[in-house]
Scaffold this motif. Structure first.
Motif, PDB file in Angstrom:
ATOM      1  N   UNK A  25      -5.388 -20.115  19.417  1.00  0.00           N
ATOM      2  CA  UNK A  25      -6.167 -19.451  19.026  1.00  0.00           C
ATOM      3  C   UNK A  25      -6.891 -17.925  19.318  1.00  0.00           C
ATOM      4  N   UNK A  26      -6.406 -18.097  20.738  1.00  0.00           N
ATOM      5  CA  UNK A  26      -6.951 -16.851  21.594  1.00  0.00           C
ATOM      6  C   UNK A  26      -5.902 -15.802  21.479  1.00  0.00           C
ATOM      7  N   UNK A  27      -5.159 -15.806  21.246  1.00  0.00           N
ATOM      8  CA  UNK A  27      -3.631 -14.412  21.299  1.00  0.00           C
ATOM      9  C   UNK A  27      -3.551 -14.870  20.142  1.00  0.00           C
ATOM     10  N   UNK A  28      -2.200 -13.046  19.502  1.00  0.00           N
ATOM     11  CA  UNK A  28      -1.896 -12.921  19.109  1.00  0.00           C
ATOM     12  C   UNK A  28      -1.264 -12.330  18.995  1.00  0.00           C
ATOM     13  N   UNK A  29       0.038 -13.041  18.668  1.00  0.00           N
ATOM     14  CA  UNK A  29       1.501 -12.291  18.913  1.00  0.00           C
ATOM     15  C   UNK A  29       2.300 -11.294  17.731  1.00  0.00           C
ATOM     16  N   UNK A  30       3.321 -10.050  17.772  1.00  0.00           N
ATOM     17  CA  UNK A  30       3.756  -9.747  16.830  1.00  0.00           C
ATOM     18  C   UNK A  30       4.339  -8.424  17.394  1.00  0.00           C
ATOM     19  N   UNK A  31       5.361  -7.799  15.936  1.00  0.00           N
ATOM     20  CA  UNK A  31       6.394  -7.129  16.841  1.00  0.00           C
ATOM     21  C   UNK A  31       6.380  -6.016  15.585  1.00  0.00           C
ATOM     22  N   UNK A  32       6.087  -4.894  16.803  1.00  0.00           N
ATOM     23  CA  UNK A  32       5.449  -3.357  15.824  1.00  0.00           C
ATOM     24  C   UNK A  32       6.952  -2.344  16.385  1.00  0.00           C
ATOM     25  N   UNK A  83      -7.101  -5.052   6.219  1.00  0.00           N
ATOM     26  CA  UNK A  83      -5.757  -4.599   6.962  1.00  0.00           C
ATOM     27  C   UNK A  83      -6.175  -4.317   8.114  1.00  0.00           C
ATOM     28  N   UNK A  84      -5.369  -5.231   9.584  1.00  0.00           N
ATOM     29  CA  UNK A  84      -5.167  -5.510  10.602  1.00  0.00           C
ATOM     30  C   UNK A  84      -5.198  -4.621  11.692  1.00  0.00           C
ATOM     31  N   UNK A  85      -3.904  -4.203  11.406  1.00  0.00           N
ATOM     32  CA  UNK A  85      -2.773  -3.134  12.216  1.00  0.00           C
ATOM     33  C   UNK A  85      -2.776  -1.573  11.308  1.00  0.00           C
ATOM     34  N   UNK A  86      -2.613  -0.806  12.135  1.00  0.00           N
ATOM     35  CA  UNK A  86      -2.840   0.715  11.407  1.00  0.00           C
ATOM     36  C   UNK A  86      -1.873   1.878  12.491  1.00  0.00           C
ATOM     37  N   UNK A  87      -1.887   1.287  13.430  1.00  0.00           N
ATOM     38  CA  UNK A  87      -0.683   2.215  14.405  1.00  0.00           C
ATOM     39  C   UNK A  87       0.830   1.585  13.711  1.00  0.00           C
ATOM     40  N   UNK A 126       0.727  -1.143  -0.111  1.00  0.00           N
ATOM     41  CA  UNK A 126      -0.264  -0.157  -0.364  1.00  0.00           C
ATOM     42  C   UNK A 126       0.899   1.403  -0.266  1.00  0.00           C
ATOM     43  N   UNK A 127       2.113   1.486   0.178  1.00  0.00           N
ATOM     44  CA  UNK A 127       2.741   2.393   0.532  1.00  0.00           C
ATOM     45  C   UNK A 127       3.248   2.788  -0.448  1.00  0.00           C
ATOM     46  N   UNK A 128       3.218   4.498  -0.339  1.00  0.00           N
ATOM     47  CA  UNK A 128       3.619   5.455  -1.459  1.00  0.00           C
ATOM     48  C   UNK A 128       4.732   5.587  -1.178  1.00  0.00           C
ATOM     49  N   UNK A 129       4.767   6.051   0.159  1.00  0.00           N
ATOM     50  CA  UNK A 129       6.090   7.350   0.692  1.00  0.00           C
ATOM     51  C   UNK A 129       6.765   5.835   1.922  1.00  0.00           C
ATOM     52  N   UNK A 130       8.085   5.726   0.914  1.00  0.00           N
ATOM     53  CA  UNK A 130       8.652   5.395   2.214  1.00  0.00           C
ATOM     54  C   UNK A 130       8.575   4.362   2.948  1.00  0.00           C
ATOM     55  N   UNK A 131       8.280   4.080   3.953  1.00  0.00           N
ATOM     56  CA  UNK A 131       8.593   2.319   4.662  1.00  0.00           C
ATOM     57  C   UNK A 131       7.184   2.255   5.759  1.00  0.00           C
ATOM     58  N   UNK A 132       6.773   0.909   5.601  1.00  0.00           N
ATOM     59  CA  UNK A 132       5.384   1.344   6.481  1.00  0.00           C
ATOM     60  C   UNK A 132       4.779  -0.124   5.814  1.00  0.00           C
ATOM     61  N   UNK A 133       5.062  -0.470   6.929  1.00  0.00           N
ATOM     62  CA  UNK A 133       5.183  -2.181   6.848  1.00  0.00           C
ATOM     63  C   UNK A 133       3.209  -2.961   8.419  1.00  0.00           C
ATOM     64  N   UNK A 157       5.607  -0.310  10.902  1.00  0.00           N
ATOM     65  CA  UNK A 157       6.587  -1.507  11.073  1.00  0.00           C
ATOM     66  C   UNK A 157       5.344  -2.426  12.187  1.00  0.00           C
ATOM     67  N   UNK A 158       4.923  -3.666  11.181  1.00  0.00           N
ATOM     68  CA  UNK A 158       4.326  -4.590  11.755  1.00  0.00           C
ATOM     69  C   UNK A 158       4.074  -5.056  10.967  1.00  0.00           C
ATOM     70  N   UNK A 159       4.676  -6.419  12.115  1.00  0.00           N
ATOM     71  CA  UNK A 159       5.319  -8.397  11.298  1.00  0.00           C
ATOM     72  C   UNK A 159       4.933  -9.271  11.669  1.00  0.00           C
ATOM     73  N   UNK A 160       5.200 -10.368  11.584  1.00  0.00           N
ATOM     74  CA  UNK A 160       5.382 -11.680  12.142  1.00  0.00           C
ATOM     75  C   UNK A 160       4.146 -11.711  13.616  1.00  0.00           C
ATOM     76  N   UNK A 161       3.449 -11.487  12.762  1.00  0.00           N
ATOM     77  CA  UNK A 161       2.025 -12.312  13.481  1.00  0.00           C
ATOM     78  C   UNK A 161       2.461 -13.729  13.610  1.00  0.00           C
ATOM     79  N   UNK A 162       1.799 -14.100  14.601  1.00  0.00           N
ATOM     80  CA  UNK A 162       1.700 -15.874  15.080  1.00  0.00           C
ATOM     81  C   UNK A 162       0.402 -15.281  16.462  1.00  0.00           C
ATOM     82  N   UNK A 163      -0.250 -16.861  16.106  1.00  0.00           N
ATOM     83  CA  UNK A 163      -1.716 -17.432  16.769  1.00  0.00           C
ATOM     84  C   UNK A 163      -0.975 -18.525  18.259  1.00  0.00           C
TER      85      UNK A 163
END
Length: 740
Positions: free
Chosen positions: A322-329, A305-309, A284-291, A312-318
């Protein structure tokens, strides 16, 4: 959209993505690490522990090492991290073994205790990942004791994961000469190559039923890209800037490409249902770094789209349950670009609240078909459009706003020649209005006009000599109608009873001067309080810079922060505070109702027969429709939405002028002059030899850059004046004398 819309002058403002945003699938988000670079966190089989990769000099991790985090600790954080790799070399990609008492990870420690260097910066600035040939895969217990070495082959062996049933390990290796996926038994035996296509196949994970794999892949195809890939691989490097998501069976069969988004799509993980995938993307990115993290169905549909804030948001794992999601941001970092691990409760969304691109396409295709003959108000084509909308409302079991059907009839007159009183004709129009009664005390109106120019009977076309040609109006405004109908479906069929009622209003007579919306605004139900009116007019042609105009921001002090909070990734907002403009929201603003107006801009097909369905950007329309859904939900939750009067318009005033050049200007946003789409016979321009396709740059000494300066120049000229007019034709400057 009414013709004068093309004269709007809007100030484009690009807002940072470091803003709060709705992340409805993530609840109780909690930060688990503080400082450094923390990523690739994965759950133990009992969901009580995490293994993760950390670089943080403050805790002695100067080079990527593997740590354990026990989630049973009260407020677990960096203080609770326990080193379980050797502390030497560089490590990556840890994962729990089936017993929950051991982990596997890749490490370079055996080849060299020192941290291997990162790739030197390239002159061309290309971002590269190192593929360290020294990486091998090891098994260690949770105290860091090495118990087994699983690979001992020359080259890169890493990115290992375990199947939930405990039978297999899949990893990435260069042992075949390319970066391919390999499978081995849990004890390291019975090696099997799974992928064979040239390119980087990696980051694989098993489905929860252990039958499928999802992974990222770069598959170079052009001669240039193949050459670059091979040259980089020879240096143990890859450029991870073009990757897509693939799935296959665990034996390598049934290989399917899931995404076709472009740019970098990576770190995929199966949703607990195994019917969709979460992954990180910057497509989606038109300007620079945005994951951001997205979800997508296995067939490549329903991208959400799941994350907005943060950027950098990546490495999702349930978690296995299935009740929790861990991710890096990067969110809430103590320092710029700091990456931390977060955990959240995962909330599956309501399937009825997923925007259907198929529905949007179906509506636009029908409304903009030749069968409807351009939907001129009062025509048979407009009747067919109204009937179509009415049937959709009936399917959704919406109520009529008043009476027994969804129609609101009105009539008005139009002068076919503004200089002749006798040219006035009477037009019978009908608004089509559906009502979702949530038994609330306040109501939100979501609207769009469904009429267009027909065969140019009312002379609103921007194409010269186009009488009799069908003006299908795919963008203007079949696009807005399709979004309103889809929003009506989402709000009426979902499981939530919102705190407001909804009126879904499709207007006739907009192209003749906002006639339908004026009539509705004058006849609003007296027993309802209206929180806002959201107007969707021409939302189908998002440009390459992803500039989305939002008008009416100044009509309530709440709107400014709100439109930024829910801003879709990669979109740039063009803000107009005025509540008045050449579209239907104006009618409601004049009744002291806060308004929002969404618009993707004019283009070269505006008000022409060429505004057709095949030019619509349905992917962007899907995102915009979801954006409006989020905004409407947010508005419904606000206790107070005060109305504020604004300046009548931020648009540039149209000057009065006494002469005409006799050209049809393009209404596309240009800065190199006024692009001429057509020339009227026997008028000053035609007589002087000016042609369609010329670019007007100067009238006398008055410079012309676009339509506004063109009108300012005309306003200075008197009838009978003779002036030199300069145009560009095929890149060459040409000056002709014109008598006005």
């Amino acid at each position: 959209m009414a013709l004068s819309k093309s004269l709007l002058k809007l100030t484009l403002l690009s807002f940072s993505t470091f803003v709060f945003s709705q992340e409805s699938n993530l609840k109780n988000i909690k930060k688990l690490t503080f400082g450094g670079d923390n990523a690739e966190a994965y759950f133990s089989p009992d969901s009580k522990k995490l293994t993760l990769q950390v670089t943080n000099p403050e805790i002695g991790a100067h080079c990527d090492q593997i740590y354990l985090l026990d989630l049973n600790h009260q407020n677990p954080g960096t203080k609770d991290l326990k080193l379980i790799s050797t502390g030497n070399g560089r490590t990556t990609c840890s994962f729990f073994m089936p017993d929950g008492k051991h982990i596997l990870y890749a490490s370079t420690h055996e080849a060299n205790k020192e941290c291997p260097p990162k790739p030197a910066p390239r002159a061309d600035g290309k971002y590269l990942w190192p593929i360290y040939a020294e990486f091998d895969i090891y098994v260690a217990d949770l105290n860091g004791k090495m118990v087994k070495k699983l690979t001992d082959s020359p080259g890169y062996d890493a990115e290992a994961v375990v199947s939930p049933d405990g039978k297999y390990i899949v990893f990435t290796s260069t042992r075949s000469g390319d970066l391919e996926l390999w499978r081995m038994d849990i004890d390291g035996k019975n090696l099997k190559q799974l992928t064979f296509g040239l390119g980087y196949d990696g980051g694989a994970f098993f489905s929860h039923d252990s039958k499928k794999l999802v992974f990222r892949s770069s598959r170079p195809t052009s001669e240039k890209d193949v050459k670059e890939y091979k040259e980089l691989l020879a240096e143990n490097l890859v450029a991870p800037t073009n990757m897509e998501i693939y799935t296959m069976n665990i034996d390598g069969t049934d290989l399917k490409q899931v995404t076709h988004l472009g740019k970098a799509n990576w770190s995929p993980y199966f949703h607990p249902s195994d019917k969709k995938i979460l992954f990180s993307s910057n497509h989606h990115s038109t300007r620079g770094y945005d994951f951001q993290i997205y979800s997508i169905d296995l067939d490549g549909k329903n991208l959400r789209q799941i994350t907005y804030e943060s950027e950098f948001n990546a490495f999702p794992m349930f978690s296995p349950d299935g009740k929790k999601l861990v991710f890096s941001s990067n969110r809430n970092g103590g320092k710029p670009h700091e990456t931390n691990v977060f955990i959240a409760d995962w909330i599956d969304g309501d399937a009825h609240e997923i925007v259907s691109e198929k529905n949007l396409r179906k509506t636009v295709t029908y409304l903009a078909s030749d069968e409807l003959q351009g939907r001129l108000t009062g025509s048979q084509g407009a009747e067919k459009a109204a009937d179509f909308i009415s049937k959709e409302f009936k399917k959704l079991k919406l109520k009529p706003l008043s009476g027994k059907d969804y129609y609101q009839n009105f009539d008005y007159s139009v002068k076919l020649n503004p200089h002749e009183e006798s040219s006035s004709v009477n037009v019978k129009g009908k608004n089509v209005i559906g009502y979702l009664d949530n038994k609330a005390d306040k109501t939100i109106i979501i609207g769009a006009h469904y009429d267009h120019l027909g065969l140019n009977e009312h002379h609103n076309s921007t194409l010269m000599n186009s009488a009799g040609q069908i003006h299908n109006g795919a963008d203007d405004n079949a696009s807005g109608v399709s979004a309103v109908l889809e929003l009506a479906r989402m709000f009426s069929q979902n499981k939530t009873k919102e705190k407001v009622n909804y009126i879904f209003a499709l207007f006739a007579g907009e192209e003749d001067g906002l006639m339908g919306s004026k009539f509705m605004a004058e006849n609003l139900p007296k027993n309802q309080k209206f929180k806002t009116m959201i107007n969707l007019d021409m939302i189908g042609r998002l440009n390459k810079d992803k500039d989305l105009t939002i008008g009416g921001i100044g009509t309530s002090p709440v709107f400014g922060e709100m439109v930024k909070r829910y801003q879709p990734a990669g979109f740039n907002l063009a803000i107009d505070s005025s509540g008045v403009g050449p579209s239907d929201h104006t009618s409601f603003y004049l009744k002291d109702i806060p308004v929002l107006f969404l618009f993707t801009g004019t283009h070269s097909d505006y008000h022409k027969p060429s505004d057709d369905t095949e030019k619509i950007n349905f992917e962007a329309m899907t995102t915009i429709t979801n954006y409006v859904f989020n905004l409407a939900n947010a508005i419904s939750e606000t206790d107070d939405l005060p109305f504020t009067k604004t300046k009548m318009s931020q648009s540039k005033a149209v000057p009065k002028y006494k002469v005409s050049l006799g050209v049809m200007p393009s209404y596309a946003d240009t800065k190199d002059g006024l692009h001429i789409d057509g020339v009227t016979d026997n008028r000053p321009a035609s007589i002087a030899g000016i042609k369609a396709g010329d670019i007007l740059t100067k009238i006398g000494t008055c410079e012309v850059k676009e339509v506004y300066s063109y009108m300012e120049c005309l306003a200075k000229i008197n009838s009978g004046d003779q002036l030199p007019v300069t145009v560009l034709r095929d890149g060459k400057e040409l000056t002709v004398m014109v008598k006005f």
